[in-house]
Design a protein around this motif. Structure first.
Motif, mmCIF file in Angstrom:
data_model
loop_
_atom_site.group_PDB
_atom_site.id
_atom_site.type_symbol
_atom_site.label_atom_id
_atom_site.label_comp_id
_atom_site.label_asym_id
_atom_site.label_seq_id
_atom_site.Cartn_x
_atom_site.Cartn_y
_atom_site.Cartn_z
ATOM 1 N N ALA A 196 45.129 42.278 37.830
ATOM 2 C CA ALA A 196 44.273 41.236 37.248
ATOM 3 C C ALA A 196 43.836 40.210 38.291
ATOM 4 N N PHE A 197 44.628 40.027 39.344
ATOM 5 C CA PHE A 197 44.274 39.029 40.357
ATOM 6 C C PHE A 197 43.038 39.420 41.154
ATOM 7 N N ARG A 198 42.617 40.691 41.036
ATOM 8 C CA ARG A 198 41.376 41.092 41.693
ATOM 9 C C ARG A 198 40.169 40.365 41.108
ATOM 10 N N LEU A 199 40.312 39.885 39.876
ATOM 11 C CA LEU A 199 39.216 39.142 39.255
ATOM 12 C C LEU A 199 38.875 37.880 40.039
ATOM 13 N N LEU A 200 39.845 37.343 40.760
ATOM 14 C CA LEU A 200 39.630 36.090 41.497
ATOM 15 C C LEU A 200 38.736 36.273 42.716
ATOM 16 N N LYS A 201 38.402 37.529 43.058
ATOM 17 C CA LYS A 201 37.490 37.763 44.176
ATOM 18 C C LYS A 201 36.061 37.339 43.833
ATOM 19 N N GLU A 202 35.738 37.322 42.535
ATOM 20 C CA GLU A 202 34.434 36.829 42.094
ATOM 21 C C GLU A 202 34.451 35.301 42.133
ATOM 22 N N ARG A 203 33.450 34.697 42.746
ATOM 23 C CA ARG A 203 33.408 33.236 42.897
ATOM 24 C C ARG A 203 33.531 32.521 41.549
ATOM 25 N N PHE A 208 36.345 29.407 37.417
ATOM 26 C CA PHE A 208 36.697 29.358 36.004
ATOM 27 C C PHE A 208 38.210 29.255 35.801
ATOM 28 N N PHE A 209 38.974 30.131 36.437
ATOM 29 C CA PHE A 209 40.427 30.110 36.270
ATOM 30 C C PHE A 209 41.034 28.833 36.862
ATOM 31 N N SER A 210 40.475 28.363 37.968
ATOM 32 C CA SER A 210 40.980 27.134 38.583
ATOM 33 C C SER A 210 40.759 25.933 37.667
ATOM 34 N N VAL A 211 39.569 25.844 37.075
ATOM 35 C CA VAL A 211 39.270 24.740 36.163
ATOM 36 C C VAL A 211 40.143 24.828 34.915
ATOM 37 N N ALA A 212 40.390 26.047 34.427
ATOM 38 C CA ALA A 212 41.282 26.219 33.267
ATOM 39 C C ALA A 212 42.663 25.645 33.564
ATOM 40 N N ALA A 213 43.160 25.894 34.781
ATOM 41 C CA ALA A 213 44.470 25.367 35.167
ATOM 42 C C ALA A 213 44.437 23.847 35.305
ATOM 43 N N LEU A 214 43.419 23.332 35.976
ATOM 44 C CA LEU A 214 43.322 21.888 36.205
ATOM 45 C C LEU A 214 43.147 21.117 34.904
ATOM 46 N N TRP A 215 42.306 21.632 34.015
ATOM 47 C CA TRP A 215 42.056 20.950 32.741
ATOM 48 C C TRP A 215 43.310 20.933 31.872
ATOM 49 N N ALA A 329 43.387 40.392 31.662
ATOM 50 C CA ALA A 329 42.535 39.226 31.919
ATOM 51 C C ALA A 329 42.907 38.078 30.986
ATOM 52 N N GLN A 330 43.160 38.396 29.693
ATOM 53 C CA GLN A 330 43.588 37.357 28.762
ATOM 54 C C GLN A 330 44.957 36.809 29.175
ATOM 55 N N GLY A 331 45.815 37.680 29.690
ATOM 56 C CA GLY A 331 47.115 37.231 30.186
ATOM 57 C C GLY A 331 46.983 36.341 31.410
ATOM 58 N N LEU A 332 46.005 36.663 32.269
ATOM 59 C CA LEU A 332 45.766 35.838 33.459
ATOM 60 C C LEU A 332 45.287 34.456 33.054
ATOM 61 N N LEU A 333 44.445 34.385 32.012
ATOM 62 C CA LEU A 333 44.009 33.087 31.492
ATOM 63 C C LEU A 333 45.211 32.292 30.985
ATOM 64 N N ALA A 334 46.124 32.972 30.269
ATOM 65 C CA ALA A 334 47.332 32.299 29.790
ATOM 66 C C ALA A 334 48.183 31.813 30.955
ATOM 67 N N LEU A 335 48.254 32.606 32.026
ATOM 68 C CA LEU A 335 49.046 32.215 33.195
ATOM 69 C C LEU A 335 48.477 30.955 33.842
ATOM 70 N N PHE A 336 47.145 30.916 34.029
ATOM 71 C CA PHE A 336 46.528 29.768 34.697
ATOM 72 C C PHE A 336 46.532 28.515 33.820
ATOM 73 N N SER A 337 46.185 28.687 32.533
ATOM 74 C CA SER A 337 46.060 27.519 31.667
ATOM 75 C C SER A 337 47.400 27.121 31.050
#
Length: 396
Positions: A196-203, A208-215, A329-337
């Motif tokens: 799933a971390f390969r998704l982070l190669k897209e800008r 998106f994932f960074s903002v989810a974590a920060l927010w 991908a949904q799990g990655l969102l849960a991990l970041f947020s």
């Protein structure tokens, strides 16, 4: 759709019983802010551990509905045990250990149910917000029952009720539509969710994932400390008052069905961030005038903040991610947020509470104002960095 909506109802009802009451419950039993912090850290720590791995297993090894069922049954026993030891007067660490174990088991359930739903809905963007409404109704009804039926805003009864509903949800999950794993990989890297971390190669994915974590950092203060602020202003039914957020969430969910087809993802996410700033500004207003007016209006905005951000986020991922990686991908969102962001946020907002409220450095006014300012900076960064470019490997 009916079975999925019922499952969301039960899944939302369980935390709706105890989450809004948790801080006041622990405070009434004489625990300080450090114990409160550790209780709230159970969810973020769990989100770092289990959603990604469980999502990968559901993508490659086990049927989604069976995973959901066993997660519900096991976590219900742990949740009931946690409040039982609290009721028996056991040391705080015993309660915290059980809460952490329960959170680790239950953390993947939200992302799993989202993936199962989108696999069976004909039009995810139109139908998923309506199905997801079940959780909103469940949470709101639980809050009203806690305050007006059980009178359990400060008692462990709210926890027992949550465990009972979670147990019922575990059994119900086995009757969800059959969702066999779409993938076939057996590599350890895949089964641990590392792909799933390969998704982070897209800008845009990275932004998106960074903002989810920060927010999620300042948002951690909402359920953790807003009920405490309400209680200090004389609200003896804080769980019911917090349910105002679910009332607005109903409206927001209904609107999502059309908004996702009319507006860009960037627009909806920016709107969610902006409303989050307004919400905490209203909370700060209550800190200044000493009434609950600003708090109640701000709580009523919660549904729009949550829906326009997280439901947009889940639909965004379903639209852009290959089918064999959607649970991950949904799990990655849960991990970041729910993991990274909420973990750091829970610690930070507790320290800010000790400084501003307990230490009387501006009290609740400065507390909420600082958090609002943080979200302003996050919003500016998102608007500047997110471009909305199509992925290089689109899912459709």
């Amino acid at each position: 759709m009916g079975g999925l909506g019922l499952m969301f109802f039960l899944l939302g009802m369980s935390p709706g019983f105890y989450v809004p009451a948790l801080t006041n419950l622990l405070s009434e039993r004489g625990f300080d802010s450090m114990v409160v912090q550790w209780a709230w850290l159970s969810g973020p720590v769990a989100a770092l551990i289990s959603p990604l791995c469980v999502g990968a297993l559901a993508d490659n090894r086990f049927s989604g509905e069976k995973v959901m069922g066993w997660l519900g049954l096991i976590s219900s026993v742990l949740l009931g045990g946690a409040f039982l030891v609290l009721d028996l007067g056991c040391p705080a660490w015993v309660f915290l250990v059980l809460m952490f174990l329960c959170a680790i088991i239950s953390a993947p359930m939200w992302s799993m149910l989202a993936s199962i739903s989108m696999a069976h809905l004909r039009s995810g963007e139109r139908e998923f917000p309506l199905v997801r409404l079940g959780a909103t109704f469940g949470w709101a009804i639980a809050g009203l029952i806690t305050s007006f039926v059980l009178n359990a805003d400060g008692t462990v009864v709210s926890g027992y009720a949550a465990a009972g509903v979670r147990l019922l949800g575990g059994f119900a999950a086995f009757y969800l539509p059959s969702t066999p794993p779409p993938g076939r990989s057996r590599s350890w890297r895949t089964l641990l969710g590392m792909d799933a971390f390969r998704l982070l190669k897209e800008r845009d994915h990275l932004v998106f994932f960074s903002v989810a974590a920060l927010w999620s950092m300042p948002v951690a203060a909402f359920y953790m400390w807003a009920p405490k602020h309400l209680a200090e202003l004389g609200d003896t039914k804080a769980s019911a008052t917090m349910a105002l957020g679910q009332v607005s969430e109903v409206v927001a969910m209904v609107l999502m069905a059309s908004l996702m087809t009319r507006f860009r993802v960037k627009t909806l996410l920016t709107l969610a961030l902006g409303l989050s700033v307004l919400r905490y500004a209203l909370f700060a207003w209550s800190g200044m005038d000493g009434t609950r007016t600003g708090l109640m209006i701000g709580i009523s905005l919660h549904g729009f903040c949550y829906t326009f951000f997280f439901i947009t986020a889940q639909l965004f991922l379903d639209r852009r991610v290959p089918i064999e990686m959607r649970s991950q991908a949904q799990g990655l969102l849960a991990l970041f947020s729910g993991g990274i962001g909420s973990l750091i946020g829970t610690i930070a907002v507790r320290q800010l509470y000790d400084f501003a409220v307990v230490g009387e450095h501006g009290s609740w006014t400065s507390y909420w104002s600082i958090l609002a300012a943080v979200i302003v900076m996050i919003t500016v960064g998102f608007v500047a960095l997110y471009k909305g470019v199509a992925p290089s490997n689109p899912s459709r």
